[in-house]
Each structure stands twice: as C-alpha cells, then as structure tokens.
Scaffold this motif. Structure first.
Motif, mmCIF file in Angstrom:
data_model
loop_
_atom_site.group_PDB
_atom_site.id
_atom_site.type_symbol
_atom_site.label_atom_id
_atom_site.label_comp_id
_atom_site.label_asym_id
_atom_site.label_seq_id
_atom_site.Cartn_x
_atom_site.Cartn_y
_atom_site.Cartn_z
ATOM 1 N N ILE A 40 0.974 -1.273 0.073
ATOM 2 C CA ILE A 40 0.126 -0.054 -0.164
ATOM 3 C C ILE A 40 0.810 1.303 -0.080
ATOM 4 C CG2 ILE A 40 -1.562 1.485 1.325
ATOM 5 C CD1 ILE A 40 -2.744 -1.461 2.129
ATOM 6 N N PHE A 41 2.063 1.290 0.867
ATOM 7 C CA PHE A 41 2.968 2.409 0.724
ATOM 8 C C PHE A 41 3.507 2.708 -0.649
ATOM 9 C CE2 PHE A 41 3.765 1.621 5.590
ATOM 10 C CZ PHE A 41 2.605 2.471 5.826
ATOM 11 N N MET A 44 0.782 3.961 -2.771
ATOM 12 C CA MET A 44 0.674 5.490 -2.412
ATOM 13 C C MET A 44 1.631 6.550 -3.008
ATOM 14 S SD MET A 44 -1.026 5.139 1.377
ATOM 15 C CE MET A 44 -1.242 6.776 1.566
ATOM 16 N N LEU A 50 -2.137 8.772 -7.632
ATOM 17 C CA LEU A 50 -2.141 9.023 -6.093
ATOM 18 C C LEU A 50 -0.939 9.825 -5.805
ATOM 19 C CD1 LEU A 50 -3.280 5.470 -4.689
ATOM 20 C CD2 LEU A 50 -4.573 7.550 -5.084
ATOM 21 N N ARG A 51 0.082 9.777 -6.380
ATOM 22 C CA ARG A 51 1.499 10.449 -6.313
ATOM 23 C C ARG A 51 1.430 11.712 -5.994
ATOM 24 N NH1 ARG A 51 7.245 9.432 -9.307
ATOM 25 N NH2 ARG A 51 8.440 10.671 -8.005
ATOM 26 N N VAL A 54 -1.012 12.191 -2.847
ATOM 27 C CA VAL A 54 -0.169 11.959 -1.292
ATOM 28 C C VAL A 54 1.020 12.489 -0.999
ATOM 29 C CG1 VAL A 54 0.614 9.592 -0.224
ATOM 30 C CG2 VAL A 54 -1.472 9.541 -1.624
ATOM 31 N N PHE A 56 3.987 11.376 -1.050
ATOM 32 C CA PHE A 56 4.951 10.695 0.131
ATOM 33 C C PHE A 56 6.172 10.943 0.388
ATOM 34 C CE2 PHE A 56 3.617 6.471 2.015
ATOM 35 C CZ PHE A 56 4.482 6.532 3.092
ATOM 36 N N THR A 108 3.120 12.285 4.630
ATOM 37 C CA THR A 108 2.244 12.476 3.609
ATOM 38 C C THR A 108 1.300 13.911 3.727
ATOM 39 O OG1 THR A 108 0.464 10.850 4.655
ATOM 40 C CG2 THR A 108 2.056 9.924 3.023
ATOM 41 N N ALA A 112 -4.183 12.294 3.402
ATOM 42 C CA ALA A 112 -3.741 10.973 3.524
ATOM 43 C C ALA A 112 -3.107 10.558 4.812
ATOM 44 C CB ALA A 112 -2.560 10.568 2.544
ATOM 45 N N LEU A 116 -3.973 7.598 7.492
ATOM 46 C CA LEU A 116 -3.142 6.636 7.771
ATOM 47 C C LEU A 116 -2.922 6.706 9.576
ATOM 48 C CD1 LEU A 116 -0.324 7.203 5.180
ATOM 49 C CD2 LEU A 116 -1.799 4.952 5.658
#
Length: 446
Positions: A40-41, A44, A50-51, A54, A56, A108, A112, A116
């Motif tokens: 999932i990480f 994401m 999603l990039r 999110v 990340f 994130t 998001a 989490l």
C-alpha cells in the motif's frame, strides 16, 4: 538502576503470553499484514493518480522500519517468543511497525496522513492492545518513538491529536488485557488447587480402602488358622480325655459354638470372595468406555473400536474404574491426548484394548512391579495404589494387563478381556461380523 531495569523486564515477561503471541508471529502471516501494508505504501508513493495527492516523503525510512519489524517477527517466531532473544524480538517488532505507520502518517499530505493515523490507531488497539498486558517497559518502547517523531516532524494538529489518542487507547487496552490475564491466571490456579484436592481425596480413599481390605484379609486368614487349631484341640480332648458328665457337656457346647463360629467365618469369606468375582451380568464395552469418558473431560480422548462392539462378562463398574485410573495417570504424566483402541484378539474369544497417550511414559527399569501393591510412584504424594487397583479389577474381569511404550511415545496399557462381538452374543446367524484390524505397533513411535 540495574535492579530497577531487571524489575521492569520481569514485569514485561509476566505481561505476555508467548503461546498466544506465537499465533500472530507465524512467518506465513507476514505477507497478509506487514507485506500488504508495504504494498500500500508503494502504491501511494508511485501510482500516478495518487502520487501528486499523497506526496509521500521519507518512503525509504518507512519501508526500512517496516522491514526491521518483519525481521524481528521472524526471529521471535524462531525462538517461540521465549528466551532473551525471542523476548526482545517480541518486545520490539511492534515498536517498529508502529513507528513505520506513524512516520508514514506524518510524511504524507494532510488528508492521507489523517487516514493513516486513524489506521495506526486501529492497528494499535487490535493487535498489541489485545495481546500485551500493561507493563512500563512495553508502554515506553511503544510511546517514546512515536512521541519523538511528533516532536521532530511536527505534523498537522489533527494528526497529532489522532496519534496521541491512539497511544492513550493502546495503554487502556493493555491495562484491560493485564486485568483479564490476571483473572484467568487466578481461575486456573483455583482449578488446579481444586483438582489437587480431589486427587488427594481420591488417593486417600484408595489408600484407606486398600489398607482396610488387606488388613481384613490378613485378619480372616489368621483367624481361620486359629479356628483350625482350636477345632483340632477340642476334638483331641473329646476323643482322648476321660471327662465326667458335666465337663463333657461343657466341652460339647464349646465344640458346637466353635463350629458355628467357623461356619460364620466361612460365610463371610465366601461372601467377600463372591463380591470380588465378576457378576453374572454382561455389559457392552463401548457403552462403558463412553460412560467413563463422560466423567473425564481434562484430556483429548480418541476412541477407535472399529465397527463392532463387544460383550464382556462382569460388572461394568470395574472397567470404568480401570479407565478412570488410567486417564488420571495420563494427565499426571503430562499427556494431552489419549487413544483408546480395541479389537478382537487372534483367538476370537477375547478383546484386546490399548490405552496409550503422548505423555512422558514410564522408564523400562520402573515397569517391573509397577502393578504391585504400594509400588513406587513418580508422582509427588502418590500412593502407588492406582495401577495395583487397575490390575486387580482387570483380573476380577478375568483379564490381564501389561505396560509397553505406545505409538505416541507415552505409556501404553494393553488389556486383554474375555469377550465376544455383540452380534455373536445376540445369536445372529449371519456368521462372523468382525473384521479384525491390526492394532497400532507398540514398538514404533510416531
């Protein structure tokens, strides 16, 4: 300081149940839990839709923490969550999982990260909160790293609130787990104490009964010898002595009383002997076995008598006592499973029954004389009368018993009793209905 740390470590060890933790530490569960979380990480962080949403950051650190947690879980499982290495791995694997999840929430975007953080709270309550009792050491390793991340990264206020509330809920759940575990432990100790009292009372009754019967048998034996001496002496005096009429009458009265006393003694011995013999009634083997098992639910008992029941001549109470004694011995020997198997022997006129378990067994040098009165017992406070009673009741039913090593590595009691298939006993003319099945080999352990 060292003594304080040792006390905290002991408190942590007392707060966990290694057997329960082993269930969640199996390597096969890693792809389902941490492995899926890692996937999932990655989605994401790298999935094109999603990039940008999110955003990340610190993905490498998040994955590293998660990977260390997985490695510690494997180590904990290999050491069965026991010993210095296994206990430390059990202590720290959840710490790295929690730190990984908290770091992901703080690395994130707000939306998001909030999601989490919520998942992080659910994870804390559902896993360590349910399996770990509260201890200061475990609370510290779970809370301090997450608190340090909050101070260093300073995420949004909503994420801080959710994370702190999750840690508080974790501590509350751990305290509840500790209280439940203590209550369960007290209940187990109470049951063990009651069981010990029952066994002590049972052994005391067996000791008193056996001692009484042995003393009574000795008394009757010696009394009969004295009676014989008195009878012979009175007969000798009556035949050889020249007595007057009054003395002769007294001697005749004494002889009459002696004969009545001897007859009374013979009647008592005959009655006791008759009670020790098998009753004229017959009973079904399977029904008696099931009746005995209905009184004993402390072991996992597997019964395999094939498709044919047997009719045994005698009192079913004798066989029931035999089985209860053997089940009690198996439990005291550390057995968890007992198997009861019976088949017709090669003669077709008897049934052979094997009662064997997976306990620690009986050493070969201790088997000789094991069925004798007051044989040496390995059990603390044991009387050595249980197996003596087993042998005597089997003999009362006209059978024999011996002990060997069973297929599961524990003791195996082989009992041979005169009997025949119930179909034959009922007079059915359809011919033999029994297909003998080989008994398990008593010389090969599984």
């Amino acid at each position: 300081m060292r003594s304080w740390l040792n006390a905290r470590w002991r408190a942590y060890l007392e707060s966990i149940d290694p057997d329960a933790l082993m269930v969640g530490s199996r390597p096969s569960t890693l792809p389902i839990g941490p492995g899926l979380l890692l996937l999932i990480f990655l989605v994401m962080a790298y999935a094109p839709p999603l990039r940008p949403i999110v955003q990340f950051q610190n993905l490498g650190a998040v994955c590293a923490l998660l990977g260390i947690g997985m490695l510690l879980t494997v180590v904990a499982y290999q050491h069965r969550c026991r010993g210095p290495v296994g206990s430390v791995a059990t202590l720290l694997d959840n710490t790295f999982y929690s730190a990984s999840m908290a770091l992901a929430a703080m690395s994130t975007s707000h939306d998001a990260g909030l999601g989490l953080a919520a998942v992080h709270g659910v994870m804390l309550v559902a896993l360590p909160g349910q399996y770990y009792g509260f201890s200061l050491l475990f609370a510290a390793v779970m809370c301090v790293p997450v608190a340090a991340l909050l101070v260093v990264l300073q995420p949004a206020l909503s994420i801080v609130i959710v994370t702190i509330c999750s840690l508080i809920l974790l501590l509350v759940c751990m305290e509840g787990t500790r209280v439940r575990r203590l209550a369960s432990l007290r209940q187990q100790r109470l049951e063990q104490a009651l069981g010990a009292v029952d066994r002590l009372a049972d052994e005391s009754i067996q000791t008193a009964l056996t001692t009484t019967l042995l003393s009574l048998g000795h008394f009757l034996h010696e009394l009969r010898n004295y009676q014989t001496a008195i009878s012979l002496s009175l007969e000798y005096v009556s035949a050889k002595a020249k007595l007057d009429e009054v003395t002769s009458a007294a001697l005749a009265e004494a002889q009459s009383a002696q004969r009545r006393q001897e007859q009374l003694l013979n009647d008592v011995v005959a009655d006791l002997r008759g009670r020790s013999r098998p009753a004229e009634a017959h009973f079904a083997l399977a029904q008696t076995v099931n009746s005995a098992l209905g009184e004993w639910n402390n072991l996992d008992v597997v019964v395999n008598g094939g498709s044919v029941d047997f009719e045994i001549a005698g009192n079913p109470e004798h066989l029931r006592i035999v089985l209860l004694n053997l089940l009690r011995n198996a439990e005291q020997a550390g057995a968890r499973t007992v198997s009861i198997v019976w088949r017709a022997d090669s003669s077709g006129e008897a049934v052979q029954m094997i009662v064997h378990d997976d306990g620690h067994g009986i050493a070969e040098e201790k088997r000789a004389g094991l069925f004798e009165t007051f044989a040496l017992s390995d059990k603390k406070g044991g009387t050595g009368l249980g197996l003596y009673l087993v042998r005597r009741y089997v003999e009362v039913l006209g059978g024999q018993v011996r002990i060997e090593v069973g297929p599961m590595g524990g003791a195996a009691f082989v009992i041979r009793l005169p009997g025949r298939p119930l179909a034959d006993a009922a007079g059915q003319p359809d011919g033999p209905v029994l297909i003998p099945t080989p008994l398990p080999s008593l010389h090969d352990r599984e």
